[in-house]
Design an enzyme around this catalytic site. Structure first.
Site, mmCIF file in Angstrom:
data_model
loop_
_atom_site.group_PDB
_atom_site.id
_atom_site.type_symbol
_atom_site.label_atom_id
_atom_site.label_comp_id
_atom_site.label_asym_id
_atom_site.label_seq_id
_atom_site.Cartn_x
_atom_site.Cartn_y
_atom_site.Cartn_z
ATOM 1 N N GLU A 88 7.033 40.122 39.215
ATOM 2 C CA GLU A 88 6.478 38.905 39.799
ATOM 3 C C GLU A 88 7.478 37.759 39.761
ATOM 4 O OE1 GLU A 88 2.890 37.623 38.007
ATOM 5 O OE2 GLU A 88 1.827 39.509 38.325
ATOM 6 N N CYS A 108 5.522 43.558 29.644
ATOM 7 C CA CYS A 108 5.843 42.829 28.417
ATOM 8 C C CYS A 108 5.305 43.582 27.212
ATOM 9 C CB CYS A 108 5.243 41.423 28.462
ATOM 10 S SG CYS A 108 5.665 40.411 27.015
ATOM 11 N N GLU A 156 9.296 38.928 27.659
ATOM 12 C CA GLU A 156 9.758 38.079 26.562
ATOM 13 C C GLU A 156 11.277 37.935 26.680
ATOM 14 O OE1 GLU A 156 10.997 35.923 23.968
ATOM 15 O OE2 GLU A 156 8.805 36.072 23.849
ATOM 16 N N SER A 208 6.058 29.351 22.961
ATOM 17 C CA SER A 208 4.625 29.551 23.203
ATOM 18 C C SER A 208 3.910 29.610 21.864
ATOM 19 C CB SER A 208 4.405 30.836 24.003
ATOM 20 O OG SER A 208 5.004 30.737 25.277
ATOM 21 N N CYS A 327 0.743 33.747 35.214
ATOM 22 C CA CYS A 327 1.583 34.894 34.868
ATOM 23 C C CYS A 327 0.795 36.194 34.725
ATOM 24 C CB CYS A 327 2.336 34.611 33.569
ATOM 25 S SG CYS A 327 3.478 33.235 33.710
#
EC number: 2.1.1.192
Length: 337
Positions: A88, A108, A156, A208, A327
């Site tokens: 994406e 991920c 990540e 995050s 996301c």
């Protein structure tokens, strides 16, 4: 070698290895990064015979597999890589800028409880050219120069530091985007923040956080079990000392989970005392999980407490909600169809 994400010097060495004069390297660099060429056969300044011979040489550009446009003009892309995998990217326009949200991995491995990407598992790291390609693809589609890039898409980034750093240098030196307009966002990994700091990049660095105490964070982010919140904050303080750059803390507000007044006060204690900024992000609900967005009254109250504690804070809302543009959402919805 794949040509995209290579420097002028590397491209010059490559054309010389192909028996071409050195100045062809500068031409190739211009056509890759300014004109966005997808095939060597399309570089009109090259000799026709060499263009035909090298027509199938891999440049490193991908295909747009799917594209959606939100009412706010945000565009979400699914890009098909050379091996058929799908990633994406998001183009986010505003009055004076065009920001691209890029992926650093296919899927991920962090498996954050509230994230659509994490629900789909992990396949592999992206190469630097696959990261740079996302930016060039969005730039071409908008027919507008990209001004900012955020590594906040799939994956990540700190699990892929070599390729991410190579992409950062390319986006800065070759594509022409200032380092301070490039943002890397991480959930935080032991030893990785210092490793990134030692590259001495003048980027924006975002963590995050999403929780103000260890218990809540471990529930939301499985990897937090192995990386105490206190250690993460220490590593962020060290990052500031090494780079001289502030740390931005991303905090997704989840109704009834991490949005209470006591959470705001805990958060203030964590981030005060060193260069930092907090971005509050009201949650964008997804089908796979039950978390909900707080109401506006709760969001405002949380922000007010931080302001009273002298914490620099901004509320940021996700763009492109109508097209699954937060996301991981578009890829998961399209792959199910």
């Amino acid at each position: 070698m794949t040509l995209l994400a290579k420097s002028l010097e590397e491209l010059t060495d490559w054309v010389k290895d192909q028996g071409q004069p050195a100045y062809r390297g500068k031409q190739l660099h211009q056509w890759l990064y300014e004109k966005g060429v997808h095939s060597l056969a399309d570089i009109s300044v090259f000799p026709q015979e060499w263009r035909s011979k090298m027509a199938d040489y891999p440049i490193g550009r991908s295909l747009i597999h799917y594209r959606s446009v939100a009412p706010d003009r945000t565009r979400k892309y699914l890009l098909k890589l050379a091996d058929g995998l799908i990633i994406e990217a998001v183009g986010i326009p505003s009055e004076k800028r065009l920001t691209v949200c890029v992926s650093s991995q296919v899927g991920c491995p962090m498996a954050c409880d509230f994230c659509a990407t994490g629900k789909g598992g992990f396949t592999r790291n992206l190469k630097a050219h696959e990261i740079v390609d996302q930016v060039l693809t969005v730039q071409e589609d908008f027919q507008q120069r990209v001004s900012h890039v955020v590594f906040m898409g799939m994956g990540e980034p700190l699990l892929n530091i070599p390729e991410v750093v190579t992409a950062i240098h390319c986006l800065n030196k070759d594509v022409g985007i200032g380092q301070r307009c490039l943002t890397i966002s991480t959930v935080g990994l032991p030893h990785k923040i210092k490793q990134l700091a030692e590259h001495n990049l003048q980027i924006t660095f975002a963590v995050s956080l999403h929780a103000s105490n260890q218990q809540v964070r471990a529930k939301l982010i499985p990897s937090a079990d192995h990386y105490l919140l206190s250690n993460l904050i220490q590593d962020c303080q060290e990052y500031v000392q090494i780079t001289g750059r502030r740390v931005t803390f991303e905090y997704i507000l989840l109704a009834g989970v991490n949005d209470l007044p006591e959470h705001a006060r805990e958060l203030a204690k964590l981030v005060k005392g060193f260069q930092s900024h907090v971005n509050l992000i009201p949650y964008n609900p997804i089908q796979e999980v039950d978390y909900q967005r707080p109401d506006e009254k709760r969001i405002k109250a949380f922000k007010t407490i931080l302001e009273q504690e002298k914490v620099a804070v901004t509320v940021r809302y996700s763009r492109g909600l109508a097209t699954d543009a937060a996301c991981g959402q578009l890829r998961s919805s399209v792959m199910v169809q």
